[in-house]
Design a protein around this motif. Structure first.
Motif, PDB file in Angstrom:
ATOM      1  N   LYS A 171       0.839  -1.194   0.000  1.00 13.83           N
ATOM      2  CA  LYS A 171       0.000   0.000   0.000  1.00 13.83           C
ATOM      3  C   LYS A 171       0.881   1.255   0.000  1.00 13.83           C
ATOM      4  O   LYS A 171       2.008   1.233   0.479  1.00 13.83           O
ATOM      5  N   GLU A 172       0.322   2.322  -0.505  1.00 18.80           N
ATOM      6  CA  GLU A 172       1.039   3.599  -0.515  1.00 18.80           C
ATOM      7  C   GLU A 172       0.980   4.222   0.882  1.00 18.80           C
ATOM      8  O   GLU A 172      -0.110   4.502   1.400  1.00 18.80           O
ATOM      9  N   PRO A 173       2.127   4.457   1.540  1.00 25.37           N
ATOM     10  CA  PRO A 173       2.115   5.069   2.878  1.00 25.37           C
ATOM     11  C   PRO A 173       1.578   6.498   2.826  1.00 25.37           C
ATOM     12  O   PRO A 173       1.685   7.185   1.808  1.00 25.37           O
ATOM     13  N   VAL A 174       0.974   6.921   3.936  1.00 22.69           N
ATOM     14  CA  VAL A 174       0.447   8.280   4.033  1.00 22.69           C
ATOM     15  C   VAL A 174       1.032   8.958   5.274  1.00 22.69           C
ATOM     16  O   VAL A 174       1.440   8.300   6.239  1.00 22.69           O
ATOM     17  N   GLU A 175       1.066  10.280   5.236  1.00 22.37           N
ATOM     18  CA  GLU A 175       1.528  11.049   6.390  1.00 22.37           C
ATOM     19  C   GLU A 175       0.406  11.135   7.424  1.00 22.37           C
ATOM     20  O   GLU A 175      -0.742  11.422   7.089  1.00 22.37           O
ATOM     21  N   ILE A 176       0.742  10.900   8.670  1.00 30.90           N
ATOM     22  CA  ILE A 176      -0.243  10.947   9.755  1.00 30.90           C
ATOM     23  C   ILE A 176       0.283  11.891  10.833  1.00 30.90           C
ATOM     24  O   ILE A 176       1.391  11.695  11.349  1.00 30.90           O
ATOM     25  N   ASP A 177      -0.499  12.923  11.162  1.00 32.48           N
ATOM     26  CA  ASP A 177      -0.012  13.896  12.145  1.00 32.48           C
ATOM     27  C   ASP A 177      -0.198  13.374  13.573  1.00 32.48           C
ATOM     28  O   ASP A 177      -0.788  12.307  13.802  1.00 32.48           O
TER      29      ASP A 177
END
Length: 327
Positions: A171-177
């Protein structure tokens, strides 16, 4: 009609709704099963007291956080209850572990780890061996490719529309705040924690919490919410089928379709290593479990080389959130 000897009819109905979405409000569950909110509340509390439900977890797709999942099955030399409890407690407290359960067969414990790379996993596992050199004996390490959560279809009398949850894989990683990370952490510990409680813990508004949860669902970081169930406390037998294919390249699409529809199969894990697939199976009794095993062996004899059935006993930890990310 499905019989659940360990559940009353009301318990079965409520369990079914929680299996669909464990964050559903008591009032909505009541409307769905045609029971009052008070009866639903009493039923949920009763299921928890009986330890049929041992909590509520959030299915987080750890691959969206750029995490890998490694699974270890190991034999634990028995040195007394106290020493075994110390080992289990340590594994539970280790923030890279995600699933810890005792099992039968040639190994005693199965433990999953979420780490950013193989090197980190190797360092953690070697550290555990060094800490418990007398207890941890032979072990098997697997790399998890993908997990498919089918839900407990056997709780329903008709054809249930429980959405499959597929997590892991490429899966494509995403930025998580930081705020989203804290929401994920808290929901992973208790999926039924309401928005007001979350808001108070995080010093934000309930409206912000609701909006952020919706965003995490839309981004497919949160895939769903489930009850953590101890099958034996509702008179069901829980087992792992460890499957080795003749040839992985043969495919197995028909097999995947079959297990996705089978009421007793609640979860599938594709792996690389000693075997190619793990199935978690929950049946009313040993005879029914044996029938499932034999049917799979006979129906997919050209695909399956070996199938080992091992009992699952107690789950000590279940989370899909990499706890160390919240530090």
């Amino acid at each position: 009609m499905v019989k659940n000897r360990g559940l009353t009819n009301t318990e079965r109905l409520v369990m079914g709704r929680l299996e669909m979405d464990a964050r559903t409000s008591l009032s909505r569950i009541g409307k769905s099963v045609r029971k009052s909110q008070q009866i639903v509340s009493y039923t949920v509390n009763s299921l928890v007291e009986k330890e049929i439900i041992r909590g509520f977890y959030t299915i987080v797709d750890y691959s969206r956080m750029d995490m890998l999942n490694f699974r270890v099955h190991f034999r634990a030399k028995y040195l007394g209850d106290r020493n075994f409890s110390e080992l289990i407690d340590y594994l539970v407290s280790e923030k890279h572990t995600s699933w810890i359960a005792t099992r039968g067969g040639g190994h005693d414990v199965v433990c999953s780890f979420l780490t950013p790379n193989p090197s980190k996993f190797n360092k953690i596992w070697k550290g555990i061996i060094e800490k418990f050199p007398e207890q941890i004996q032979k072990y098997v390490i697997l790399t998890t490719i993908v997990n498919i959560d089918y839900g407990r279809k056997y709780l329903f009398n008709d054809n249930p529309k429980i959405p499959q949850k597929i997590y892991g894989g490429d899966k494509e990683p995403v930025e998580i705040d930081e705020t989203d990370m804290r929401i994920l952490k808290d929901l992973s510990e208790n999926a039924r924690m309401n928005s007001v409680e979350l808001a108070n813990k995080l010093s934000i508004t309930p409206k912000t919490v609701i909006g952020r949860i919706k965003k995490l669902i839309k981004e497919e970081i949160i895939l769903g919410f489930r009850p953590s169930v101890l099958a034996r406390n509702m008179n069901h037998v829980s087992s792992l089928f460890l499957i080795k294919y003749h040839n992985v390249s043969l495919g197995g699409d028909e097999f995947i379709t079959y297990i996705s529809k089978h009421p007793s199969i609640v979860r599938a894990v594709k792996t690389i290593g000693e075997w190619d697939m793990e199935l978690q199976v929950e049946s009313e009794n040993v005879a029914e479990l044996r029938n499932v095993e034999m049917e799979i062996r006979e129906k997919f004899a050209t695909l399956i080389k070996d199938l080992y059935s091992v009992p699952l006993y107690m789950t000590y930890k279940k989370t899909f959130f990499p706890g160390f990310l919240a530090d």
